[in-house]
Design an enzyme around this catalytic site. Structure first.
Site, PDB file in Angstrom:
ATOM      1  N   ILE A  15       8.973   1.630   6.685  1.00  0.00           N
ATOM      2  CA  ILE A  15       8.765   3.062   6.880  1.00  0.00           C
ATOM      3  C   ILE A  15       7.960   3.327   8.147  1.00  0.00           C
ATOM      4  CG2 ILE A  15       6.641   3.241   5.496  1.00  0.00           C
ATOM      5  CD1 ILE A  15       9.557   5.785   5.671  1.00  0.00           C
ATOM      6  N   SER A  37      -2.064  -5.068   9.639  1.00  0.00           N
ATOM      7  CA  SER A  37      -1.012  -5.562   8.766  1.00  0.00           C
ATOM      8  C   SER A  37      -1.159  -7.062   8.614  1.00  0.00           C
ATOM      9  CB  SER A  37       0.370  -5.231   9.345  1.00  0.00           C
ATOM     10  OG  SER A  37       1.403  -5.664   8.489  1.00  0.00           O
ATOM     11  N   ARG A  38      -0.879  -7.568   7.435  1.00  0.00           N
ATOM     12  CA  ARG A  38      -0.995  -9.006   7.204  1.00  0.00           C
ATOM     13  C   ARG A  38       0.109  -9.791   7.894  1.00  0.00           C
ATOM     14  NH1 ARG A  38      -0.997  -9.649   0.866  1.00  0.00           N
ATOM     15  NH2 ARG A  38       0.689  -8.146   1.184  1.00  0.00           N
ATOM     16  N   LYS A  91       3.753   9.033   1.053  1.00  0.00           N
ATOM     17  CA  LYS A  91       4.022   9.357  -0.349  1.00  0.00           C
ATOM     18  C   LYS A  91       4.438   8.089  -1.096  1.00  0.00           C
ATOM     19  CE  LYS A  91       8.558   8.730  -0.337  1.00  0.00           C
ATOM     20  NZ  LYS A  91       9.250   7.828  -1.269  1.00  0.00           N
TER      21      LYS A  91
END
Length: 309
Positions: A15, A37-38, A91
């Protein structure tokens, strides 16, 4: 023009790459300066393994967008709010109503903006539909939201775990449009959830709502549809029938197409986020999320065949 809002993204997944990055690139109010981010990074900006590391390593950040799964979003949002950053929530805004309401209060006390985003409300035809329905006596509403989970969430296990919402991950998009365009508040009367025997979240849902005027409102969500995908809302009124298709981008009245728009959802979200930051306000509408919670509380549960990725 005001100085750019320096923003970081947490969760560099599908996304973020498909929607957030293109929307930010086109919005002059934002400057993307960091990511957390991993397993991924964004070329040309500083990358960190965790949100905490990003907050410490990029102290000039004004805001963060949280694109991580909802199960971890509360702690991340708390950390960002406590650090004085404005927060954009993908969301669904969390995994429980209580935690989202707590975040809203934390943001109010800290004086930062919290934006619980509903991207489907920004689709090209949603506002025109809302305006048209505002003066219409509604007789019946039918919602068909059917898509292929393998296309939209390939290999993602979090959607099937507690808090992942299952088919309500897309279904909440329909609920966000419904709560925007229908002139009266509505509530759930009956529901049926189909849950794969190897999952914790439903793969399909049938929902029957009504309002104070006893208007029948039916919704059918399904994550097993292959081929063309279906995202449509049909509203029968005494003035005619409104059809909202393609997730809210196409509007027709009695078969006449009035709007057939492009994908402008995330551009609208970031425009709204900038407006809220400039005004020193938050926007946390939990109504779509509350309808999901009601479904989990009220629904009959049917165990169906296991989901095979």
């Amino acid at each position: 023009m005001s100085s750019p809002i320096r923003i970081g993204i947490t969760g560099v997944g599908k996304i973020a790459r498909d929607q957030h990055l293109p929307a930010l690139e086109r919005n002059e109010r934002f400057e993307l300066i960091a990511s957390a981010s991993r397993n991924a990074n964004i070329n040309g900006i500083r990358s960190f393994d965790t949100l905490d590391a990003m907050l410490e390593g990029a102290p000039e950040l004004d805001a963060v967008s949280l694109c991580t799964p909802p199960q971890v979003r509360y702690r991340q949002a708390c950390a960002a709010i406590n650090a004085g950053r404005h927060v954009f929530l993908e969301k669904p805004p969390g995994v429980t109503l209580s935690e989202v309401e707590d975040l809203a209060e934390r943001a109010r006390q800290t004086g930062v903006t919290l934006f619980a985003s509903w991207h489907a409300r920004e689709a090209a035809a949603v506002e025109r539909a809302r305006e048209w329905l505002g003066s219409a006596a509604i007789r019946h509403v039918d919602v068909q939201w059917r898509e292929d989970v393998r296309t939209w969430h390939p290999g993602q296990q979090w959607v099937w775990q507690p808090g992942g919402l299952g088919v309500f991950d897309p279904g909440i998009n329909a609920l966000s449009i419904m709560t925007r365009i229908l002139p009266n508040e509505f509530f759930l009367e009956r529901a049926r959830l189909e849950v794969p025997e190897n999952c914790q979240a439903p793969i399909a849902a049938e929902l029957d709502f009504t309002d104070a005027g006893e208007t029948p409102i039916h919704a059918d969500f399904d994550w097993r549809q292959t081929g063309p995908q279906t995202w449509q809302i049909t509203v029968e009124t005494e003035r005619g029938t409104l059809l909202l298709e393609e997730g809210g981008s196409r509007l027709s009245i009695d078969g006449e197409i009035l709007i057939d728009g492009e994908d402008v959802e995330y551009a609208g979200l970031y425009r709204r986020f900038a407006e809220l930051i400039d005004a020193g306000q938050s926007e946390v509408d939990v109504r779509p999320f509350r309808h999901v919670a009601d479904a989990f509380m009220l629904a009959e549960r049917i165990v169906v065949a296991p989901f095979d990725e």
